[in-house]
Write a protein that holds these residues in place. Sequence first.
Motif, PDB file in Angstrom:
ATOM      1  N   UNK A 266       1.279  -1.170   0.171  1.00  0.00           N
ATOM      2  CA  UNK A 266      -0.005  -0.142   0.117  1.00  0.00           C
ATOM      3  C   UNK A 266       1.021   1.527   0.027  1.00  0.00           C
ATOM      4  N   UNK A 267       1.586   1.582   1.143  1.00  0.00           N
ATOM      5  CA  UNK A 267       2.992   2.238   0.908  1.00  0.00           C
ATOM      6  C   UNK A 267       3.560   2.266  -0.577  1.00  0.00           C
ATOM      7  N   UNK A 268       3.919   1.046  -0.964  1.00  0.00           N
ATOM      8  CA  UNK A 268       4.823   1.298  -2.225  1.00  0.00           C
ATOM      9  C   UNK A 268       4.164   1.861  -3.372  1.00  0.00           C
ATOM     10  N   UNK A 269       2.680   1.434  -3.527  1.00  0.00           N
ATOM     11  CA  UNK A 269       1.816   1.718  -4.926  1.00  0.00           C
ATOM     12  C   UNK A 269       1.307   2.824  -4.464  1.00  0.00           C
ATOM     13  N   UNK A 272      -1.457   4.154   0.471  1.00  0.00           N
ATOM     14  CA  UNK A 272      -1.400   5.109   2.427  1.00  0.00           C
ATOM     15  C   UNK A 272      -0.007   4.493   2.674  1.00  0.00           C
ATOM     16  N   UNK A 273       0.308   5.570   3.269  1.00  0.00           N
ATOM     17  CA  UNK A 273       1.822   4.661   4.068  1.00  0.00           C
ATOM     18  C   UNK A 273       1.367   4.840   5.357  1.00  0.00           C
ATOM     19  N   UNK A 277       4.071   2.481   8.488  1.00  0.00           N
ATOM     20  CA  UNK A 277       4.626   3.555   9.375  1.00  0.00           C
ATOM     21  C   UNK A 277       4.488   2.725  10.641  1.00  0.00           C
ATOM     22  N   UNK A 278       2.952   2.208  10.998  1.00  0.00           N
ATOM     23  CA  UNK A 278       2.333   2.447  12.342  1.00  0.00           C
ATOM     24  C   UNK A 278       3.342   0.567  12.597  1.00  0.00           C
ATOM     25  N   UNK A 279       3.857  -0.797  11.228  1.00  0.00           N
ATOM     26  CA  UNK A 279       4.024  -1.870  11.615  1.00  0.00           C
ATOM     27  C   UNK A 279       5.369  -1.475  12.181  1.00  0.00           C
TER      28      UNK A 279
END
Length: 292
Positions: A266-269, A272-273, A277-279
């Motif tokens: 989801x971040x790389x595409x 939503x990052x 960030x949370x994990x």
Amino acid sequence: MPTQILSAKPVVLPAPQRGDDLQVRISAPATGRDLPVIVFAHGFGQAMDSYDPLVDFWAANGFVVVQPTFLDSATLGLTPADPRYPEIWRTRVADLERVIDDLDPILAAIPGLAGRVDRERLAVAGHSWGGQSAGMLLGARVAGEGEDATDKRVKAGVLLATTGVGGADLTPFARDNFPFMSPDFTQLNTPTLVVAGDHDQSQLSTRGPDWFTDVYALSPGAESLLTVFGGEHSLGGIHGYRAADTTDESPERVDLIRRASWAFLRKALEIDATDWQNITAAPGPAGSIVAK
């Protein structure tokens, strides 16, 4: 309330030159729009209906997942005596390309899905031999072969328990029987998450579990490494629920892998990052995440 998943199999792509038609499974959430796509490459002997612990999670959380069955699948019964066998590593890459090329007829297997997909947000993922196959679309090569299979349509990747460099790091058996196990990661530039188990001792390598981190250490595109504590080659059992051949079954390891891979993609595409960030800030007791 759990998200309903729709799935169709087999979607058959005629492939007379391959000797067996290419069979594919597609899974997707029943609702949602602008859905990104993951093309998943299975490990040796597996098939399109393997890896449900990952696929179910990804599909329930907004991804379309497409899974081809490669010629090495136990469901097809090919033996080393088959003349196609030495070239299966190339056929695997060609199969992944075929799936991407023919994404529209594959999506059509689930009514209404084609209009809900964002084809520009495309990722590949793979486990074990599937990691090598998917990695070639991300920019990895087989040393000495000079073949560049990089696919610019692929925007991100997840490589799970992917074998490391060859040469002196291979056992004599591996050198004699798997000459393609000599990856060159220096041109893998696509954003990638590498997942490795710190108890994954391969019978094909003279090294320890760090062999499976080579792609992270040696490729510019491998941004992050998820190390699964106590994880062996099945990484806790990612290839099936309660699989009899899982030597390190752990729902906690599997859950970390599926959540981290989902968040990374989801971040790389550029969706939503936040979840990534949370994990990365708090992966939990099952593993650790580092970044370059």
